[in-house]
Scaffold this active site. Sequence first.
Site, mmCIF file in Angstrom:
data_model
loop_
_atom_site.group_PDB
_atom_site.id
_atom_site.type_symbol
_atom_site.label_atom_id
_atom_site.label_comp_id
_atom_site.label_asym_id
_atom_site.label_seq_id
_atom_site.Cartn_x
_atom_site.Cartn_y
_atom_site.Cartn_z
ATOM 1 N N THR A 31 -13.532 5.301 6.962
ATOM 2 C CA THR A 31 -14.239 4.228 6.033
ATOM 3 C C THR A 31 -13.972 2.423 5.852
ATOM 4 O OG1 THR A 31 -12.721 4.094 3.952
ATOM 5 C CG2 THR A 31 -14.443 6.406 4.251
ATOM 6 N N LYS B 79 0.870 3.823 -2.704
ATOM 7 C CA LYS B 79 0.781 5.383 -2.524
ATOM 8 C C LYS B 79 1.863 6.101 -2.739
ATOM 9 C CE LYS B 79 -3.470 4.851 -1.663
ATOM 10 N NZ LYS B 79 -4.755 5.292 -2.826
ATOM 11 N N TYR C 5 0.932 -0.767 -0.237
ATOM 12 C CA TYR C 5 -0.351 0.005 0.387
ATOM 13 C C TYR C 5 1.029 1.014 0.256
ATOM 14 C CZ TYR C 5 -3.534 3.169 1.493
ATOM 15 O OH TYR C 5 -4.034 4.110 2.486
#
Length: 314
Positions: free
Chosen positions: A208, A178, A174
Amino acid sequence: MTTSLNGLTAIVTGAGRGLGRAEALELARAGANVVVNDFGAPGRDGSGAASAAPADETVAEIVALGGHAVAHHGDVADLASAKALVDLAIETYGQLDILVNNAGILRDRMVFSMSEQEWDSVIHVHLKGHFATTRFAAAHWRDRSKAAGAPVYGRIVNTSSEAFVAGSAGQPNYAAAKGGIVGLTTSCASALARYGVTSNVICPRARTRMTEDVFTGSIGAPETGVDPLAPEHVSPLVAYLASPAAASVNGQCFVVHGGMVAVLGAPPVLAKFDTAKEAFTPGELDELMSPFYADRKPGDGFANMAVLGLKHES
């Protein structure tokens, strides 16, 4: 200048839930026609059968507000699907003006345990997914600009994370994706400016399904009042960056959450060492550099998030 998006058309990827949904609704409230993309897989790791429901539900919300929207249910990291997404915007509303890349998944694992598939899948959705849509949107804007003999209106807003600069121990895939998105954004900012296109990137912090096990405890959702980590704190910045008012904002990276926007700069040069000889030796570097690092903590300087009042959480 105005922040109205009346008459403009936007694509928002990953817009069936969370940040993407909030962004799509914000753009629609500002007057944009919105193409809502979401693959609809139920798992935050991208697992489960694809579903049209999340994208369709966001479209229904926009229409209920009096706006205009259409759904696209494909995988944005597949180039044919990404092209179809851009084509859908052009065929439905005449042209594309705004691209908001938001779609992503998580497959967390420590680097010494991560599988090839866990690495590839996250790079695929995040980094390739940002590239694929950008590739076809950029071609559309370049062609329009050449036909007009002048710059056109184009806005790209990409989604990175504080993980790219502050590190994230259990998310090497990740964090790498990014970081790649930031590089993609700045490259596009340089390449597409001549066509009238701006390219910026946000590092949002929001509650979220992607962060449901991150923002807990002391930063859990409040029982009353406005949640400082609500996605709706992020979406106004996206609407601003998509608007005519942000015409001079290009190649920028923002951290945004809870009523705060911080502008990140390039990593500073903290120290410079010059050899006294024709070329360095390891011993000379030890004499020069080791004292400098003796009183420093690992990671000091590259990302001093405390300066912004930020603690890395995502």
